[in-house]
Scaffold this active site. Structure first.
Site, PDB file in Angstrom:
ATOM      1  N   GLN A   1      -1.192   0.765  -0.509  1.00  0.00           N
ATOM      2  CA  GLN A   1      -2.399   1.647  -0.233  1.00  0.00           C
ATOM      3  C   GLN A   1      -3.021   1.111   0.893  1.00  0.00           C
ATOM      4  OE1 GLN A   1      -5.418   1.868  -3.356  1.00  0.00           O
ATOM      5  NE2 GLN A   1      -6.443   3.213  -2.393  1.00  0.00           N
TER       6      GLN A   1
ATOM      7  N   HIS B   1      -6.745   8.633  -2.876  1.00  0.00           N
ATOM      8  CA  HIS B   1      -6.261   9.932  -2.310  1.00  0.00           C
ATOM      9  C   HIS B   1      -4.859  10.159  -2.870  1.00  0.00           C
ATOM     10  CE1 HIS B   1      -5.287   6.622   0.172  1.00  0.00           C
ATOM     11  NE2 HIS B   1      -4.028   7.017   0.473  1.00  0.00           N
TER      12      HIS B   1
HETATM   13  P1  5GP Z   1      -1.835   5.282   1.967  1.00  0.00           P
HETATM   14  O1  5GP Z   1      -1.170   4.403   2.734  1.00  0.00           O
HETATM   15  O2  5GP Z   1      -3.397   4.590   1.793  1.00  0.00           O
HETATM   16  O3  5GP Z   1      -1.332   5.810   0.572  1.00  0.00           O
HETATM   17  O4  5GP Z   1      -1.994   6.438   2.835  1.00  0.00           O
HETATM   18  C1  5GP Z   1      -3.235   6.546   3.741  1.00  0.00           C
HETATM   19  C2  5GP Z   1      -2.620   7.787   4.772  1.00  0.00           C
HETATM   20  O5  5GP Z   1      -3.670   7.998   5.564  1.00  0.00           O
HETATM   21  C3  5GP Z   1      -1.695   7.594   5.708  1.00  0.00           C
HETATM   22  O6  5GP Z   1      -0.487   8.591   5.355  1.00  0.00           O
HETATM   23  C4  5GP Z   1      -2.255   7.872   7.093  1.00  0.00           C
HETATM   24  O7  5GP Z   1      -1.161   8.504   7.799  1.00  0.00           O
HETATM   25  C5  5GP Z   1      -3.386   8.555   6.869  1.00  0.00           C
HETATM   26  N1  5GP Z   1      -4.631   8.585   7.824  1.00  0.00           N
HETATM   27  C6  5GP Z   1      -4.703   7.234   8.184  1.00  0.00           C
HETATM   28  N2  5GP Z   1      -5.826   7.361   8.891  1.00  0.00           N
HETATM   29  C7  5GP Z   1      -6.178   8.835   9.055  1.00  0.00           C
HETATM   30  C8  5GP Z   1      -7.109   9.495   9.637  1.00  0.00           C
HETATM   31  O8  5GP Z   1      -8.063   9.060  10.499  1.00  0.00           O
HETATM   32  N3  5GP Z   1      -7.033  11.022   9.631  1.00  0.00           N
HETATM   33  C9  5GP Z   1      -6.091  11.443   8.734  1.00  0.00           C
HETATM   34  N4  5GP Z   1      -6.199  12.607   8.627  1.00  0.00           N
HETATM   35  N5  5GP Z   1      -5.075  10.690   8.005  1.00  0.00           N
HETATM   36  C10 5GP Z   1      -5.352   9.322   8.192  1.00  0.00           C
END
Ligand code: 5GP
Length: 118
Positions: free
Chosen positions: A98, A104
């Site tokens: 994460q 999310h």
């Molecule tokens: P995680 O790695 O926490 O599961 O996913 C975070 C996701 O958030 C990543 O896929 C990344 O591309 C997305 N993300 C990071 N910063 C932003 C942002 O500023 N706007 C949007 N729409 N997505 C973001």
């Protein structure tokens, strides 16, 4: 773990950072992923301050949970993802990879996704 109010999703929810919003209800928001890994790559966020599935599942109200599910269902219907299938992912914590500490759910679809032999 205390919730980090500076995280990017908290800023997006509070309109302090831009995003492409595709759906929202009282307790949930859907945005397009800024770095999509599939033709459809949406992120479903509760508006409340929950850093993980665990804190959401433990502390969110029934209404918040239903609103999150409504948001997921909206995406599936809106992009016709049920036709060929899709994937829901909730990366959690360090081992789970994460990167944003606000709970999310990724929704991916629109092409055959790679599998990890799960
Ligand atoms: P995680 O790695 O926490 O599961 O996913 C975070 C996701 O958030 C990543 O896929 C990344 O591309 C997305 N993300 C990071 N910063 C932003 C942002 O500023 N706007 C949007 N729409 N997505 C973001």
């Amino acid at each position: 773990m205390t919730y980090d109010k500076e995280n990017i999703f908290c800023q997006i929810i509070n309109n302090k950072a831009p995003s492409e919003r595709v759906f929202e209800n009282e307790n949930a928001l859907v945005i397009k992923n800024i770095n999509p890994r599939a033709p459809y790559h949406l992120l479903v966020l509760p508006k409340g301050e929950y850093e993980s599935y665990t804190t959401f599942g433990t502390n969110a109200t029934d209404r918040e949970k239903l609103d999150l599910m409504e948001a997921i269902n909206f995406v599936i219907k809106e992009y016709h993802l049920d036709d060929a299938g899709y994937r829901l992912v909730a990366n959690t914590g360090y081992y789970g990879g994460q990167s944003v500490p606000h709970f999310h759910i990724h929704i991916l679809g629109g092409e055959k996704l790679p599998t990890f032999g799960l």
